[in-house]
Design a protein around this motif. Sequence first.
Motif, PDB file in Angstrom:
ATOM      1  N   UNK A 116       1.393  -1.528  -0.073  1.00 39.17           N
ATOM      2  CA  UNK A 116      -0.295  -0.076  -0.697  1.00 39.17           C
ATOM      3  C   UNK A 116       0.904   1.613  -0.500  1.00 39.17           C
ATOM      4  N   UNK A 117       1.469   1.879   0.797  1.00 37.04           N
ATOM      5  CA  UNK A 117       2.471   2.213   1.110  1.00 37.04           C
ATOM      6  C   UNK A 117       3.641   2.458  -0.683  1.00 37.04           C
ATOM      7  N   UNK A 118       3.949   1.871  -0.715  1.00 41.18           N
ATOM      8  CA  UNK A 118       4.385   1.605  -2.656  1.00 41.18           C
ATOM      9  C   UNK A 118       3.836   2.641  -3.305  1.00 41.18           C
ATOM     10  N   UNK A 119       2.496   2.505  -3.517  1.00 40.79           N
ATOM     11  CA  UNK A 119       1.197   3.170  -4.218  1.00 40.79           C
ATOM     12  C   UNK A 119       0.711   4.192  -3.775  1.00 40.79           C
ATOM     13  N   UNK A 145      16.224   3.565   1.042  1.00 40.01           N
ATOM     14  CA  UNK A 145      16.787   4.085   0.260  1.00 40.01           C
ATOM     15  C   UNK A 145      15.980   4.781  -0.908  1.00 40.01           C
ATOM     16  N   UNK A 146      16.445   5.940  -1.499  1.00 38.81           N
ATOM     17  CA  UNK A 146      15.967   5.658  -2.636  1.00 38.81           C
ATOM     18  C   UNK A 146      16.883   6.362  -3.540  1.00 38.81           C
ATOM     19  N   UNK A 147      17.254   5.999  -5.318  1.00 32.62           N
ATOM     20  CA  UNK A 147      18.353   6.839  -5.929  1.00 32.62           C
ATOM     21  C   UNK A 147      17.036   6.757  -7.385  1.00 32.62           C
ATOM     22  N   UNK A 148      16.958   8.261  -7.235  1.00 35.03           N
ATOM     23  CA  UNK A 148      15.855   8.820  -8.733  1.00 35.03           C
ATOM     24  C   UNK A 148      16.940   9.318  -9.534  1.00 35.03           C
ATOM     25  N   UNK A 149      16.120   9.228 -11.120  1.00 35.79           N
ATOM     26  CA  UNK A 149      16.736  10.065 -11.697  1.00 35.79           C
ATOM     27  C   UNK A 149      15.634  11.065 -11.753  1.00 35.79           C
ATOM     28  N   UNK A 188       6.440   8.883  -5.806  1.00 39.21           N
ATOM     29  CA  UNK A 188       5.244   8.796  -5.333  1.00 39.21           C
ATOM     30  C   UNK A 188       5.547   7.216  -7.164  1.00 39.21           C
ATOM     31  N   UNK A 189       5.330   6.265  -6.688  1.00 39.77           N
ATOM     32  CA  UNK A 189       5.871   5.537  -7.913  1.00 39.77           C
ATOM     33  C   UNK A 189       7.583   5.215  -8.533  1.00 39.77           C
ATOM     34  N   UNK A 190       8.064   5.454  -7.513  1.00 42.75           N
ATOM     35  CA  UNK A 190       9.319   5.822  -7.781  1.00 42.75           C
ATOM     36  C   UNK A 190       9.810   7.758  -8.906  1.00 42.75           C
TER      37      UNK A 190
END
Length: 199
Positions: A116-119, A145-149, A188-190
């Motif tokens: 649920x949290x991922x969405x 951790x997040x590694x986002x473009x 949200x959604x990466x």
Amino acid sequence: MPFIEESDLLELHKDVDKAQIINERLLDQIKFKNKDLKKLKLQRNIFGGITAAILLGIFGLWSYFSGLTTSANFKNEEILSEAVDSLDTFRTRISNLQKQNRELSLVKEFYLAKEFLDKETIYSVQVKSFVDNNVTLASEALTNTLFVKTNPFYAYSLGTFETLDEAQIFRKQLVNMGFNDAFVASYKDGKRLKIEDPY
């Protein structure tokens, strides 16, 4: 900004990777246990039906032959006693299965909450951004951790929070540790939605 020892970072990555492997194994065990529980539930229902039929048959036979000699009554009592013992065994087994089912339900609820949290929109504290993607600071497999473009940079963020307040508190702690440029962003959604107000 403070310097993080490469050995400390590698140990952190190893710990997180181990935790992810454990989570995957637990998920596999949940799936396996659910299959077992379905089979056991079907077996329980079949055994319960058979046991009830046997008990009714035994009770009917016992009632029918109750007018016979005492030795015949004694044999019927032995049969009834064996049936009752068998019923107690099934009750114990059912009780154990219900306990296992409750335990698996708790684990299942944890994974459903995670999905649920991922969405949903989450908040994370960005501590660094890089031009190149060849940074070995974090593995995408790390769970916190997040590694986002974020064009044209790659953003490295710590922590995943459900509320902005929680993320702001964590950001203040990081600033106190020397990460003066840290800020909170929503995802949200990466994908990053926006940079949040620092206060």
